[in-house]
Write an enzyme that holds these catalytic residues in place. Structure first.
Site, PDB file in Angstrom:
ATOM      1  N   HIS A 167       0.010   0.720 -10.221  1.00  0.00           N
ATOM      2  CA  HIS A 167      -0.792  -0.194  -9.401  1.00  0.00           C
ATOM      3  C   HIS A 167      -1.321  -1.376 -10.227  1.00  0.00           C
ATOM      4  CE1 HIS A 167      -3.363  -0.264  -5.491  1.00  0.00           C
ATOM      5  NE2 HIS A 167      -3.027  -1.482  -5.871  1.00  0.00           N
ATOM      6  N   ARG A 172       0.850  -1.183   0.000  1.00  0.00           N
ATOM      7  CA  ARG A 172       0.000   0.000   0.000  1.00  0.00           C
ATOM      8  C   ARG A 172       0.891   1.241   0.000  1.00  0.00           C
ATOM      9  NH1 ARG A 172      -3.528  -2.525  -1.739  1.00  0.00           N
ATOM     10  NH2 ARG A 172      -5.602  -2.958  -0.897  1.00  0.00           N
ATOM     11  N   ASP A 215       4.841   0.055  -7.018  1.00  0.00           N
ATOM     12  CA  ASP A 215       3.589  -0.228  -7.729  1.00  0.00           C
ATOM     13  C   ASP A 215       2.430   0.578  -7.149  1.00  0.00           C
ATOM     14  OD1 ASP A 215       1.797  -1.902  -9.470  1.00  0.00           O
ATOM     15  OD2 ASP A 215       1.057  -2.569  -7.518  1.00  0.00           O
ATOM     16  N   GLU A 247      -2.637   8.045  -4.505  1.00  0.00           N
ATOM     17  CA  GLU A 247      -3.008   7.639  -5.864  1.00  0.00           C
ATOM     18  C   GLU A 247      -4.268   8.367  -6.328  1.00  0.00           C
ATOM     19  OE1 GLU A 247      -3.305   3.427  -6.459  1.00  0.00           O
ATOM     20  OE2 GLU A 247      -1.444   3.040  -5.372  1.00  0.00           O
ATOM     21  N   SER A 288      -1.447  -6.944  -9.436  1.00  0.00           N
ATOM     22  CA  SER A 288      -2.365  -8.079  -9.588  1.00  0.00           C
ATOM     23  C   SER A 288      -2.926  -8.193 -11.008  1.00  0.00           C
ATOM     24  CB  SER A 288      -3.528  -7.964  -8.592  1.00  0.00           C
ATOM     25  OG  SER A 288      -4.330  -6.827  -8.884  1.00  0.00           O
TER      26      SER A 288
END
Length: 401
Positions: free
Chosen positions: A323, A276, A300, A305, A326
């Site tokens: 980000h 995070r 990332d 953000e 995943s």
């Protein structure tokens, strides 16, 4: 297929005659999630905007009647918004994320709304991105790529983009849950690295795997690696050549890497964050990277953000990506399926799954994304406040697989 306009944006409608109205605040990956909601009798309205929706826009879209919402980690689901959902007849919310620091779970519980998330399917993809960022930062990958594209490469040079060699260096990991331990094992096995990690609990499973790896190294005549569960985070920060962050975000980990702790790192260390953004004081990181050109970082996630701290994107010793840790098709489609099954199962009155193993719902990582059995367990895969709401649980041994 039709569409409606609400909250100032367009929403695509699937199964318009469905009994239950479900809002999905972003277009999700794959199509199984749509099938699961349609099979549960849902009318699905999917927001077509790629911008972050405000709470006012979401509230307007919920309107006078809405049974459920699948939302995003970029949205702030607070007491007011859960109150709007409850007033509209909402009975369940699911986050399209494993993390839930964007959600006031206590407020949802107060309003009697179960909150779902999507754990257990991001491990490999996120660990792989942490590995990618480690190598990219160590070897100046993006900086070298830009140099080549801009036509600056004229000939091979002995000192062109000298980076850090990773082999047999010391790896530091803070937080050895599923992702942190998967990253640690990948890096240690590939590069014969020593490991120093910090976690509130000794990761016995990871250490057993490391010991098995050491036995293999002895058999082939290689020097065994060393591993230590450190007594403090500071020990990891001081000793690591590469430090990767994998803790949960809470009040104890907010700005975990501040100016003081950054200064404790080796001047040529590598810092990686796929957890995070607010775990790192981004302003302090910018200043540290400016003062220490041999220090590198791979990020990332970011503190505010999608905004970046002033000066971050101009730094040659920082690799940044938006980000996407995943962002593999299997992982994002599995997340969508789990979020949809959280909604569908609560609407059907099913109990909650009592295991963290999502394989019965989506299969093994890298597979088709379908359940191993024709009928997945009749349970909501992951409801965060199930106990607080007094919901029933289904044991895996009793599931219809």
């Amino acid at each position: 297929m039709s569409s409606v306009r609400q909250g100032g944006v367009e929403w695509k409608v699937y199964n318009a005659q469905g009994k239950y109205r479900v809002l999905v605040t972003k277009t999700l990956v794959g199509d199984r999630w749509i099938r699961e909601l349609e099979n549960a009798g849902c009318r699905i309205e999917v927001c077509q905007s790629r911008e972050i929706l405000s709470n006012q826009q979401i509230a307007e879209a919920i309107g006078d009647h809405c049974d459920a919402v699948i939302g995003q980690l970029t949205e702030k689901w607070n007491d007011e918004l859960f109150g709007v959902l409850k007033k509209a007849g909402g009975v369940v919310y699911s986050n399209f994320a494993v993390g839930f620091d964007n959600i006031d779970v206590a407020a949802a519980t107060k309003h009697g709304i179960p909150v779902g998330n999507t754990p257990g399917v991001l491990t490999e993809a996120t660990a792989e991105m942490a590995v990618c960022l480690t190598y990219a930062a160590a070897r100046h990958l993006l900086e070298a790529n830009k140099y080549l594209i801009e036509g600056k490469y004229k000939s091979w040079l002995p000192d062109l983009f000298l980076g850090q060699q990773i082999f047999r260096k010391k790896l530091g990991v803070i937080g050895t849950g599923r992702i942190g331990s998967a990253y640690a094992l990948s890096m240690v096995r590939a590069n014969l690295m020593d490991l120093v990690y910090y976690d509130k609990f000794t990761n016995k499973k990871m250490e057993e795997q490391l010991e098995q790896f050491n036995q293999y190294l002895k058999q082939i005549g290689e020097k065994p690696i060393q591993y230590t569960n450190a007594s403090s985070m500071e020990q990891v920060i001081r000793e690591a050549d590469i430090l990767s962050l994998h803790p949960n975000l809470d009040s104890s980990t907010y700005h975990l890497m501040n100016a003081e702790r950054l200064q404790q790192m080796k001047p040529d260390a590598i810092l990686v964050n796929c957890a995070r953004g607010p775990i790192i004081d981004e302003v302090a990181l910018v200043e540290h990277c400016k003062r220490n050109p041999g220090f590198t970082a791979g990020l990332d996630v970011f503190e505010h953000e999608p905004a970046l701290a002033p000066g971050l994107k101009e730094l040659p010793n920082v690799v940044i990506v938006p980000h996407i840790a995943s962002a593999t098709f299997w992982t994002r489609s599995a997340m969508a399926t789990i979020a949809a099954l959280n909604i569908a199962s609560i609407l059907k009155g099913y109990p909650c799954w009592s295991s963290g193993d999502m394989t019965p719902f989506v299969g093994e990582p890298g597979g088709s994304g379908e359940a191993p059995s024709q009928v997945p367990p009749q349970a909501a895969p992951s409801i965060l406040n199930a106990k607080e709401l007094g919901l029933q649980f289904l044991q895996p041994s009793k599931a219809a697989l």
